[in-house]
Design a protein around this motif. Sequence first.
Motif, PDB file in Angstrom:
ATOM      1  N   TYR A  48       0.843  -1.206   0.000  1.00 48.96           N
ATOM      2  CA  TYR A  48       0.000   0.000   0.000  1.00 48.96           C
ATOM      3  C   TYR A  48       0.874   1.251   0.000  1.00 48.96           C
ATOM      4  N   ARG A  49       1.974   1.205   0.734  1.00 51.62           N
ATOM      5  CA  ARG A  49       2.883   2.357   0.791  1.00 51.62           C
ATOM      6  C   ARG A  49       3.461   2.667  -0.585  1.00 51.62           C
ATOM      7  N   HIS A  50       3.879   1.621  -1.289  1.00 55.12           N
ATOM      8  CA  HIS A  50       4.422   1.823  -2.641  1.00 55.12           C
ATOM      9  C   HIS A  50       3.341   2.332  -3.579  1.00 55.12           C
ATOM     10  N   ALA A  51       2.117   1.795  -3.451  1.00 53.60           N
ATOM     11  CA  ALA A  51       1.009   2.227  -4.301  1.00 53.60           C
ATOM     12  C   ALA A  51       0.706   3.701  -4.087  1.00 53.60           C
ATOM     13  N   TRP A  52       0.645   4.098  -2.832  1.00 58.32           N
ATOM     14  CA  TRP A  52       0.357   5.497  -2.537  1.00 58.32           C
ATOM     15  C   TRP A  52       1.493   6.406  -3.035  1.00 58.32           C
ATOM     16  N   GLY A  53       2.734   5.925  -2.940  1.00 60.08           N
ATOM     17  CA  GLY A  53       3.874   6.686  -3.449  1.00 60.08           C
ATOM     18  C   GLY A  53       3.785   6.895  -4.958  1.00 60.08           C
ATOM     19  N   LEU A  54       3.331   5.868  -5.681  1.00 56.42           N
ATOM     20  CA  LEU A  54       3.177   6.002  -7.124  1.00 56.42           C
ATOM     21  C   LEU A  54       2.083   7.010  -7.470  1.00 56.42           C
ATOM     22  N   MET A  55       1.003   7.040  -6.682  1.00 52.96           N
ATOM     23  CA  MET A  55      -0.064   8.001  -6.928  1.00 52.96           C
ATOM     24  C   MET A  55       0.431   9.432  -6.703  1.00 52.96           C
ATOM     25  N   GLU A  56       1.228   9.624  -5.668  1.00 56.88           N
ATOM     26  CA  GLU A  56       1.773  10.959  -5.403  1.00 56.88           C
ATOM     27  C   GLU A  56       2.740  11.376  -6.505  1.00 56.88           C
ATOM     28  N   LYS A  57       3.566  10.443  -6.952  1.00 57.05           N
ATOM     29  CA  LYS A  57       4.499  10.736  -8.036  1.00 57.05           C
ATOM     30  C   LYS A  57       3.740  11.050  -9.322  1.00 57.05           C
ATOM     31  N   GLY A  58       2.668  10.283  -9.580  1.00 53.64           N
ATOM     32  CA  GLY A  58       1.851  10.538 -10.758  1.00 53.64           C
ATOM     33  C   GLY A  58       1.198  11.902 -10.713  1.00 53.64           C
ATOM     34  N   GLU A  59       0.779  12.331  -9.532  1.00 59.56           N
ATOM     35  CA  GLU A  59       0.177  13.656  -9.389  1.00 59.56           C
ATOM     36  C   GLU A  59       1.165  14.755  -9.760  1.00 59.56           C
ATOM     37  N   LYS A  60       2.424  14.593  -9.363  1.00 58.81           N
ATOM     38  CA  LYS A  60       3.453  15.583  -9.699  1.00 58.81           C
ATOM     39  C   LYS A  60       3.745  15.583 -11.197  1.00 58.81           C
ATOM     40  N   LEU A  61       3.827  14.376 -11.784  1.00 61.16           N
ATOM     41  CA  LEU A  61       4.170  14.277 -13.202  1.00 61.16           C
ATOM     42  C   LEU A  61       3.081  14.846 -14.101  1.00 61.16           C
ATOM     43  N   PHE A  62       1.817  14.532 -13.775  1.00 67.03           N
ATOM     44  CA  PHE A  62       0.712  14.932 -14.645  1.00 67.03           C
ATOM     45  C   PHE A  62       0.011  16.207 -14.198  1.00 67.03           C
ATOM     46  N   GLY A  63       0.478  16.765 -13.070  1.00 62.25           N
ATOM     47  CA  GLY A  63      -0.027  18.055 -12.642  1.00 62.25           C
ATOM     48  C   GLY A  63      -1.417  18.053 -12.080  1.00 62.25           C
ATOM     49  N   SER A  64      -1.914  16.887 -11.668  1.00 61.02           N
ATOM     50  CA  SER A  64      -3.269  16.811 -11.124  1.00 61.02           C
ATOM     51  C   SER A  64      -3.412  15.505 -10.348  1.00 61.02           C
ATOM     52  N   PRO A  65      -4.200  15.482  -9.262  1.00 58.49           N
ATOM     53  CA  PRO A  65      -4.427  14.222  -8.538  1.00 58.49           C
ATOM     54  C   PRO A  65      -5.065  13.172  -9.441  1.00 58.49           C
ATOM     55  N   LEU A  66      -4.657  11.906  -9.276  1.00 55.49           N
ATOM     56  CA  LEU A  66      -5.197  10.825 -10.090  1.00 55.49           C
ATOM     57  C   LEU A  66      -6.307  10.066  -9.369  1.00 55.49           C
ATOM     58  N   ILE A  67      -6.314  10.128  -8.048  1.00 55.24           N
ATOM     59  CA  ILE A  67      -7.364   9.464  -7.274  1.00 55.24           C
ATOM     60  C   ILE A  67      -7.840  10.400  -6.173  1.00 55.24           C
ATOM     61  N   ILE A  68      -9.017  10.130  -5.679  1.00 55.53           N
ATOM     62  CA  ILE A  68      -9.552  10.857  -4.543  1.00 55.53           C
ATOM     63  C   ILE A  68     -10.049   9.848  -3.525  1.00 55.53           C
ATOM     64  N   LYS A  69      -9.663  10.023  -2.257  1.00 56.02           N
ATOM     65  CA  LYS A  69     -10.044   9.100  -1.191  1.00 56.02           C
ATOM     66  C   LYS A  69     -11.207   9.681  -0.394  1.00 56.02           C
ATOM     67  N   HIS A  70     -12.136   8.809  -0.041  1.00 58.24           N
ATOM     68  CA  HIS A  70     -13.271   9.181   0.801  1.00 58.24           C
ATOM     69  C   HIS A  70     -13.217   8.344   2.076  1.00 58.24           C
ATOM     70  N   ARG A  71     -13.177   8.986   3.199  1.00 62.29           N
ATOM     71  CA  ARG A  71     -13.101   8.264   4.460  1.00 62.29           C
ATOM     72  C   ARG A  71     -14.273   7.293   4.604  1.00 62.29           C
ATOM     73  N   GLY A  72     -13.933   6.026   4.762  1.00 62.50           N
ATOM     74  CA  GLY A  72     -14.948   4.997   4.944  1.00 62.50           C
ATOM     75  C   GLY A  72     -15.628   4.548   3.665  1.00 62.50           C
ATOM     76  N   ARG A  73     -15.272   5.179   2.531  1.00 58.04           N
ATOM     77  CA  ARG A  73     -15.912   4.826   1.262  1.00 58.04           C
ATOM     78  C   ARG A  73     -14.904   4.490   0.165  1.00 58.04           C
ATOM     79  N   GLY A  74     -13.684   4.190   0.578  1.00 62.73           N
ATOM     80  CA  GLY A  74     -12.690   3.760  -0.397  1.00 62.73           C
ATOM     81  C   GLY A  74     -12.131   4.915  -1.200  1.00 62.73           C
ATOM     82  N   ALA A  75     -11.874   4.669  -2.462  1.00 64.71           N
ATOM     83  CA  ALA A  75     -11.276   5.673  -3.339  1.00 64.71           C
ATOM     84  C   ALA A  75     -11.801   5.493  -4.753  1.00 64.71           C
ATOM     85  N   LYS A  76     -11.670   6.543  -5.560  1.00 62.91           N
ATOM     86  CA  LYS A  76     -12.054   6.454  -6.967  1.00 62.91           C
ATOM     87  C   LYS A  76     -11.136   7.335  -7.791  1.00 62.91           C
ATOM     88  N   LEU A  77     -11.167   7.147  -9.091  1.00 65.39           N
ATOM     89  CA  LEU A  77     -10.330   7.934  -9.985  1.00 65.39           C
ATOM     90  C   LEU A  77     -10.885   9.343 -10.128  1.00 65.39           C
TER      91      LEU A  77
END
Length: 362
Positions: A48-77
């Motif tokens: 999970y740590r590596h996955a979250w790191g890739l999402m953060e790196k992707g956000e920097k590369l593409f200039g926008s968040p790739l996923i959004i997390k909802h407390r208790g409701r998982g996440a979506k693109l």
Amino acid sequence: MNIQINFLWQIEHEGKTVTVDPVLFSLLTSLDQLGSLQQAALQCQTSYRHAWGLMEKGEKLFGSPLIIKHRGRGAKLTEAGEKLLQAQRQLQARHAPQLANQATELAHQLSSIQQAQKNYHLRIYASHGLAVSALRDTLNQLQDMPVELHFHGSLESLRALKENQCDIAGFHVPEGELGKRVSSQYLQHISPENHRLIYLVRRLQGLMVPKDNPLSIHSLADLSKGGYHFINRQKDSGTRLLLDQLLDLQHIDPMTITGYKQEEFTHMAVAAMVASGAADCGFGIAAAAQKFGLNFVPIQWEHYCLAVNQQQFEHESVQTLFECVNGHAFQNALVDLEGYQLDRCGQEVAFEQIFGKGFSEN
């Protein structure tokens, strides 16, 4: 020798060329299906740590968040994540067969140079589809099975068989009266005297439309009314031949369909175009629509067969291929796909069973 060729994304970021980790796209695909980054990480066999790191790196590369997390409701693109995933899927669907062809050719050339394969090579030309891809993957598990698999349309594959460019040709024929209408073109290249037929699958073709079918496309006739953008298959493909026969049978002028001349070379590429919004509708197999989460309007069942040269039929390599077709590994790969029936999978069938009792030989 088994060679696989894939492409990588590279982004210019802060004056440097950065390669995007392919695992990022696997995570986006799994998250889109599962709605949880943690479950996506498990499916992709990463932490999970590596996955979250890739999402953060992707956000920097593409200039926008790739996923959004909802407390208790998982996440979506996010919208950016969806566009990125759509682009990757479309590229894969459009270019995977060509890359597979190039990999096959390169493997053969290198093997010849190294003299690693001195025995008979089983050469297969086949119309592209998920069943054939599954067969290729199954055969690739056999290290001592020298196979050359090339993806081409049904007519092109049968033409190659007639000209001894291959030993086996994969083709599909619509059931019933439509099959009789197209049989003359197929039977210019194969005959009961020179070839034998092995049944692979029965599969369903129809219209692929966006999820929930927002434009209410329910028939081929709807396409001729205008206002929709269609994506077609290439000439010489069995699917294009089937579509043209259906249009002719219903007295629909192809030129009234916007996008009729725009072509893609695989079912997956057509599905990717519809899923990305580049087209409103395409014609292809139900399994491709399922892969991209599209709605499907069923129209025509068809036979998918392998035509084999008589002189190669008893060869050990051919018999090994038939063992694969009848095996659990191959059939299990198809069992959950929509629009595939395996009742006659691996059985030898007569020409009359595929082309009808009154088929004409050319």
